[in-house]
Motif scaffolding. Structure first.
Motif, PDB file in Angstrom:
ATOM      1  N   ARG A  58       7.460  67.099  -7.966  1.00  0.00           N
ATOM      2  CA  ARG A  58       6.282  67.268  -8.820  1.00  0.00           C
ATOM      3  C   ARG A  58       5.026  67.408  -7.976  1.00  0.00           C
ATOM      4  O   ARG A  58       4.975  67.017  -6.799  1.00  0.00           O
ATOM      5  CB  ARG A  58       6.148  66.112  -9.807  1.00  0.00           C
ATOM      6  CG  ARG A  58       5.519  64.861  -9.233  1.00  0.00           C
ATOM      7  CD  ARG A  58       5.351  63.762 -10.285  1.00  0.00           C
ATOM      8  NE  ARG A  58       4.573  62.639  -9.723  1.00  0.00           N
ATOM      9  CZ  ARG A  58       3.266  62.489  -9.872  1.00  0.00           C
ATOM     10  NH1 ARG A  58       2.573  63.365 -10.579  1.00  0.00           N
ATOM     11  NH2 ARG A  58       2.639  61.456  -9.334  1.00  0.00           N
ATOM     12  N   GLU A  81       5.403  71.067 -17.562  1.00  0.00           N
ATOM     13  CA  GLU A  81       6.424  71.028 -18.601  1.00  0.00           C
ATOM     14  C   GLU A  81       6.084  71.899 -19.797  1.00  0.00           C
ATOM     15  O   GLU A  81       6.921  72.648 -20.296  1.00  0.00           O
ATOM     16  CB  GLU A  81       6.663  69.583 -19.056  1.00  0.00           C
ATOM     17  CG  GLU A  81       7.766  69.480 -20.101  1.00  0.00           C
ATOM     18  CD  GLU A  81       8.042  68.042 -20.518  1.00  0.00           C
ATOM     19  OE1 GLU A  81       8.969  67.823 -21.310  1.00  0.00           O
ATOM     20  OE2 GLU A  81       7.321  67.129 -20.044  1.00  0.00           O
ATOM     21  N   GLY A  97      11.041  64.348  -7.314  1.00  0.00           N
ATOM     22  CA  GLY A  97      11.558  65.527  -8.000  1.00  0.00           C
ATOM     23  C   GLY A  97      10.758  66.780  -7.736  1.00  0.00           C
ATOM     24  O   GLY A  97      10.919  67.776  -8.443  1.00  0.00           O
ATOM     25  N   THR A 131      17.860  68.065  -2.604  1.00  0.00           N
ATOM     26  CA  THR A 131      18.303  69.453  -2.453  1.00  0.00           C
ATOM     27  C   THR A 131      18.023  69.951  -1.048  1.00  0.00           C
ATOM     28  O   THR A 131      18.885  70.578  -0.409  1.00  0.00           O
ATOM     29  CB  THR A 131      17.583  70.359  -3.467  1.00  0.00           C
ATOM     30  OG1 THR A 131      17.808  69.871  -4.787  1.00  0.00           O
ATOM     31  CG2 THR A 131      18.078  71.787  -3.359  1.00  0.00           C
ATOM     32  N   ASP A 137      17.934  77.394 -11.773  1.00  0.00           N
ATOM     33  CA  ASP A 137      16.840  77.616 -12.725  1.00  0.00           C
ATOM     34  C   ASP A 137      15.832  78.611 -12.170  1.00  0.00           C
ATOM     35  O   ASP A 137      14.634  78.520 -12.449  1.00  0.00           O
ATOM     36  CB  ASP A 137      16.135  76.291 -13.045  1.00  0.00           C
ATOM     37  CG  ASP A 137      17.017  75.334 -13.825  1.00  0.00           C
ATOM     38  OD1 ASP A 137      18.004  75.796 -14.424  1.00  0.00           O
ATOM     39  OD2 ASP A 137      16.729  74.128 -13.830  1.00  0.00           O
ATOM     40  N   ASP A 138      16.296  79.570 -11.401  1.00  0.00           N
ATOM     41  CA  ASP A 138      15.426  80.522 -10.716  1.00  0.00           C
ATOM     42  C   ASP A 138      15.031  81.654 -11.655  1.00  0.00           C
ATOM     43  O   ASP A 138      15.879  82.460 -12.055  1.00  0.00           O
ATOM     44  CB  ASP A 138      16.157  81.081  -9.490  1.00  0.00           C
ATOM     45  CG  ASP A 138      15.244  81.849  -8.544  1.00  0.00           C
ATOM     46  OD1 ASP A 138      14.224  82.379  -9.018  1.00  0.00           O
ATOM     47  OD2 ASP A 138      15.554  81.920  -7.347  1.00  0.00           O
ATOM     48  N   GLU A 147      21.460  72.461  -9.311  1.00  0.00           N
ATOM     49  CA  GLU A 147      20.872  72.268 -10.637  1.00  0.00           C
ATOM     50  C   GLU A 147      19.385  71.909 -10.517  1.00  0.00           C
ATOM     51  O   GLU A 147      18.959  71.290  -9.544  1.00  0.00           O
ATOM     52  CB  GLU A 147      21.604  71.137 -11.374  1.00  0.00           C
ATOM     53  CG  GLU A 147      23.080  71.390 -11.627  1.00  0.00           C
ATOM     54  CD  GLU A 147      23.333  72.296 -12.821  1.00  0.00           C
ATOM     55  OE1 GLU A 147      22.335  72.647 -13.506  1.00  0.00           O
ATOM     56  OE2 GLU A 147      24.497  72.637 -13.073  1.00  0.00           O
ATOM     57  N   SER A 148      18.616  72.326 -11.517  1.00  0.00           N
ATOM     58  CA  SER A 148      17.196  71.947 -11.655  1.00  0.00           C
ATOM     59  C   SER A 148      16.340  72.397 -10.488  1.00  0.00           C
ATOM     60  O   SER A 148      15.278  71.824 -10.241  1.00  0.00           O
ATOM     61  CB  SER A 148      17.063  70.417 -11.830  1.00  0.00           C
ATOM     62  OG  SER A 148      17.801  69.973 -12.940  1.00  0.00           O
ATOM     63  N   GLU A 149      16.805  73.408  -9.738  1.00  0.00           N
ATOM     64  CA  GLU A 149      15.979  73.986  -8.685  1.00  0.00           C
ATOM     65  C   GLU A 149      15.605  75.414  -9.056  1.00  0.00           C
ATOM     66  O   GLU A 149      16.416  76.154  -9.608  1.00  0.00           O
ATOM     67  CB  GLU A 149      16.701  73.968  -7.341  1.00  0.00           C
ATOM     68  CG  GLU A 149      16.771  72.596  -6.689  1.00  0.00           C
ATOM     69  CD  GLU A 149      15.428  72.105  -6.161  1.00  0.00           C
ATOM     70  OE1 GLU A 149      14.413  72.804  -6.325  1.00  0.00           O
ATOM     71  OE2 GLU A 149      15.408  70.996  -5.579  1.00  0.00           O
ATOM     72  N   SER A 150      14.374  75.771  -8.718  1.00  0.00           N
ATOM     73  CA  SER A 150      13.850  77.084  -9.071  1.00  0.00           C
ATOM     74  C   SER A 150      13.833  77.975  -7.828  1.00  0.00           C
ATOM     75  O   SER A 150      14.713  77.902  -6.981  1.00  0.00           O
ATOM     76  CB  SER A 150      12.458  76.931  -9.678  1.00  0.00           C
ATOM     77  OG  SER A 150      11.922  78.171 -10.079  1.00  0.00           O
ATOM     78  N   GLY A 156      19.166  78.187  -6.385  1.00  0.00           N
ATOM     79  CA  GLY A 156      18.768  77.309  -7.475  1.00  0.00           C
ATOM     80  C   GLY A 156      19.186  77.921  -8.809  1.00  0.00           C
ATOM     81  O   GLY A 156      19.031  79.128  -9.024  1.00  0.00           O
ATOM     82  N   ARG A 189      13.075  69.452  -4.255  1.00  0.00           N
ATOM     83  CA  ARG A 189      13.553  68.076  -4.287  1.00  0.00           C
ATOM     84  C   ARG A 189      14.084  67.647  -2.920  1.00  0.00           C
ATOM     85  O   ARG A 189      14.752  68.424  -2.237  1.00  0.00           O
ATOM     86  CB  ARG A 189      14.656  67.921  -5.334  1.00  0.00           C
ATOM     87  CG  ARG A 189      14.213  68.251  -6.752  1.00  0.00           C
ATOM     88  CD  ARG A 189      15.406  68.374  -7.692  1.00  0.00           C
ATOM     89  NE  ARG A 189      14.980  68.710  -9.038  1.00  0.00           N
ATOM     90  CZ  ARG A 189      14.796  67.808 -10.010  1.00  0.00           C
ATOM     91  NH1 ARG A 189      15.027  66.523  -9.756  1.00  0.00           N
ATOM     92  NH2 ARG A 189      14.387  68.174 -11.208  1.00  0.00           N
TER      93      ARG A 189
END
Length: 596
Positions: free
Chosen positions: A30, A78, A28, A579, A539-540, A568-571, A537, A576
């Motif tokens: 991290r 987080e 993911g 992605t 979540d940018d 989704e869930s990419e900044s 993304g 990922r």
């Protein structure tokens, strides 16, 4: 390509141990922390779901520090709290509030760091604070009053704190100060810097003298100064850069060795590794397998550790023994996924002629059996105050091995070539950058390197802005690919994060709808006639998704072929594996269509 990209960064070396961070695209995206012990064994210190990333300035930076007991303090993505990772491997929280922390330094049982606080009304404030390692007290504010802080560093005797600070509307590569605060009296004073000078990376030579980097000469060079800034001495005057633009907090582009010499990075474009005698000014380059280094070095006795790279050598954490000159790679990126070295493109530095010469790197396609002129893609880096280097890059190899050449352009405004080259973009964003990439495309055709009907342009963030603007203002491109690009200035200024909220004033000018309408791609979209691919993304926090979506809608309304892909869930920057796989496949399919 998508599964590579562990992006080793932020090394710390001490007592034969080396720590650094690594990204994990297959987890993911991290970031974990690695420790290499003196016996050569590498240990992952953070198990999932722990994620060592700070969101200060949204671009983050150095997310951990090592204590004298070789324990690790880190920021968890987080909740952005500080944690102490003890010998038992269980992180214990040191902070309770919702603030963000970066640029960590552990001294005398405390973590010295930059704290960033966000309130419900949108106000952002920063300070240098200390956090006790025992977690029994609230953070204590040590310095406040400026909009931004970086590089807190304590004198050996613990009596003085040096740091970098600046205020809106400036960015750290435009105007900063290095200041010193007496921790006994609370008095603060400037040492070097001002409204037309970028000063970076202070560190202490002794209790009464500092090293720092300043571009007062027009180039980021190394200096030594006394405690009050009254006796400033250039250590090695040169028309070269000894630092890079500090988009992230933390790390020094030089390191003090135990014999008093300095391991330094210097050059034009890529930064190479050398050793500087601060007394004589003698600079000696080191022969290593790496053509460039990231601007974060750490010293341990007579060795220096950093992240090196070359065109055919993956970005690697490496230690150089200065006594023998031997370079030891500790952990390369993508080590298990390397293609045949013959397939890896080796760039050639070129100068594109025009009103002013433009720096670029040329990556010819690997397709010896094909006759005729090949297609090319012009890469446009983000920033825009940043730099495209010659590092090993599987993304470029992915295209060159399929017969598509790459020209990576350092347009006017890029770093690596002095302040005057950076200043070319001042007030000219959307003009100078566009003119330079258009000139690059025409140069490729004129030199007989590329098929003039099959040249595309791609870029991310500020590079995405240039892609869109170039497609609006020119008909030389067969297509354009924008990753999370800027299309409209008004919404960007209104909604982007605090660090860059006044950046547009330097790039374009003070807010003026009439001027914005002459620059921004969304207002000029009627000039686009080539197909476009837009990737974003959701979540940018830097470039809101509405920027790409609005441009895609405007193209569709005008009947211009456009594909818009949102993740989704990419900044800001895809992390990922899934992605990156989808984005790369879409980009290749796009080129296969427009290049026939």
């Amino acid at each position: 390509m998508a599964a590579s990209g562990t992006r080793p960064a932020w090394p710390t070396a001490r007592d034969g141990r080396v720590w650094w961070t690594e990204d994990r695209p297959d987890e993911g995206g991290r970031t974990t922390i690695i420790c290499r012990t003196p016996d050569g064994t590498c240990h992952d210190l953070l198990a999932p779901p722990w994620n060592a990333r700070t969101r200060v300035h949204e671009y983050g930076g150095h997310p951990y520090a090592v204590t004298p007991a070789n324990e690790v303090v880190f920021v968890n993505l987080e909740d952005q709290r500080l944690y102490l990772l003890g010998a038992d491997g269980k992180p214990q929280p040191l902070t309770q509030d919702g603030a963000r922390y970066a640029d960590l330094l552990v001294r005398d049982g405390q973590v010295w760091c930059v704290r960033e606080r966000h309130t419900d009304d949108g106000t952002v404030s920063r300070a240098i604070v200390t956090v006790p390692l025992d977690g029994d007290a609230e953070p204590r504010v040590r310095v406040t009053g400026h909009d931004f802080y970086a590089s807190p560093t304590l004198s050996p005797d613990g009596r003085h704190l040096a740091y970098v600070c600046w205020n809106h509307p400036h960015m750290p590569w435009n105007a900063t100060e290095v200041r010193v605060t007496s921790l006994e009296t609370g008095e603060s004073w400037p040492v070097k810097g001002g409204p037309a000078e970028s000063v970076l990376a202070p560190s202490w030579r002794d209790d009464a003298h500092l090293y720092l980097v300043s571009d007062a000469s027009g180039w980021w060079n190394l200096y030594e100064t006394d405690l009050r800034g009254e006796d400033v001495r250039a250590l090695c005057p040169a028309e070269e850069e000894f630092a890079a633009a500090p988009w992230q907090l933390g790390g020094l582009p030089y390191a003090v060795l135990e014999d008093g010499r300095l391991a330094v990075l210097h050059g034009r474009g890529d930064l190479r590794l050398g050793v500087l005698d601060p007394e004589s000014g003698t600079l000696t380059d080191l022969e290593t397998p790496f053509s460039g280094w990231a601007a974060a070095l750490t010293a341990d006795g007579t060795s220096v550790t950093g992240v090196g790279y070359a065109a055919t050598v993956p970005r690697s954490v490496a230690t150089v023994d200065l006594a023998s000159g031997a370079a030891t790679p500790l952990r390369p990126d993508a080590a298990e996924r390397l293609p045949d070295p013959a397939l890896l493109p080796v760039p050639r530095a070129v100068l594109v002629p025009g009103g002013e010469e433009v720096h670029a790197y040329l990556y010819p396609p690997y397709e010896p059996a094909v006759e005729g002129l090949p297609p090319y893609v012009i890469f446009v880096h983000g920033g825009p105050t940043s730099h495209a280097g010659s590092a090993f890059d599987l993304e470029k190899a992915f295209f060159t091995t399929r017969g598509i050449g790459v020209l990576d352009v350092n347009y006017g405004g890029s770093t690596g070539y002095g302040r005057a080259y950076r200043e070319r973009l001042r007030g000219q964003w959307g003009l100078v950058d566009v003119a330079d990439v258009v000139a690059a495309a025409k140069w490729l055709a004129a030199e007989g390197l590329a098929d003039p009907a099959r040249i595309a342009v791609r870029g991310g963030s500020a590079g995405g802005w240039t892609v869109m603007a170039a497609c609006c203002r020119s008909d030389v491109f067969a297509g354009g690919v924008s990753y999370y690009g800027v299309s409209a200035l008004g919404p960007l200024v209104a909604h982007t994060h605090d660090f860059e909220s006044r950046y547009v004033e330097w790039l374009v000018g003070r807010p003026d709808p009439a001027v914005y309408a002459q620059r921004e791609p969304l207002a000029l979209v009627g000039g686009v006639s080539c197909p476009m691919l837009l990737l974003q993304g959701l979540d940018d926090p830097v470039v809101p998704p509405e920027q790409s979506a609005a441009f895609a809608d405007a193209l569709s309304e005008r009947g211009v072929a456009c594909t818009y892909l949102a993740f989704e869930s990419e900044s800001h920057g895809f992390r990922r594996t899934e992605t990156r796989t989808a984005a790369l496949a879409a980009e290749l399919a796009f080129y296969q269509q427009i290049f026939s």
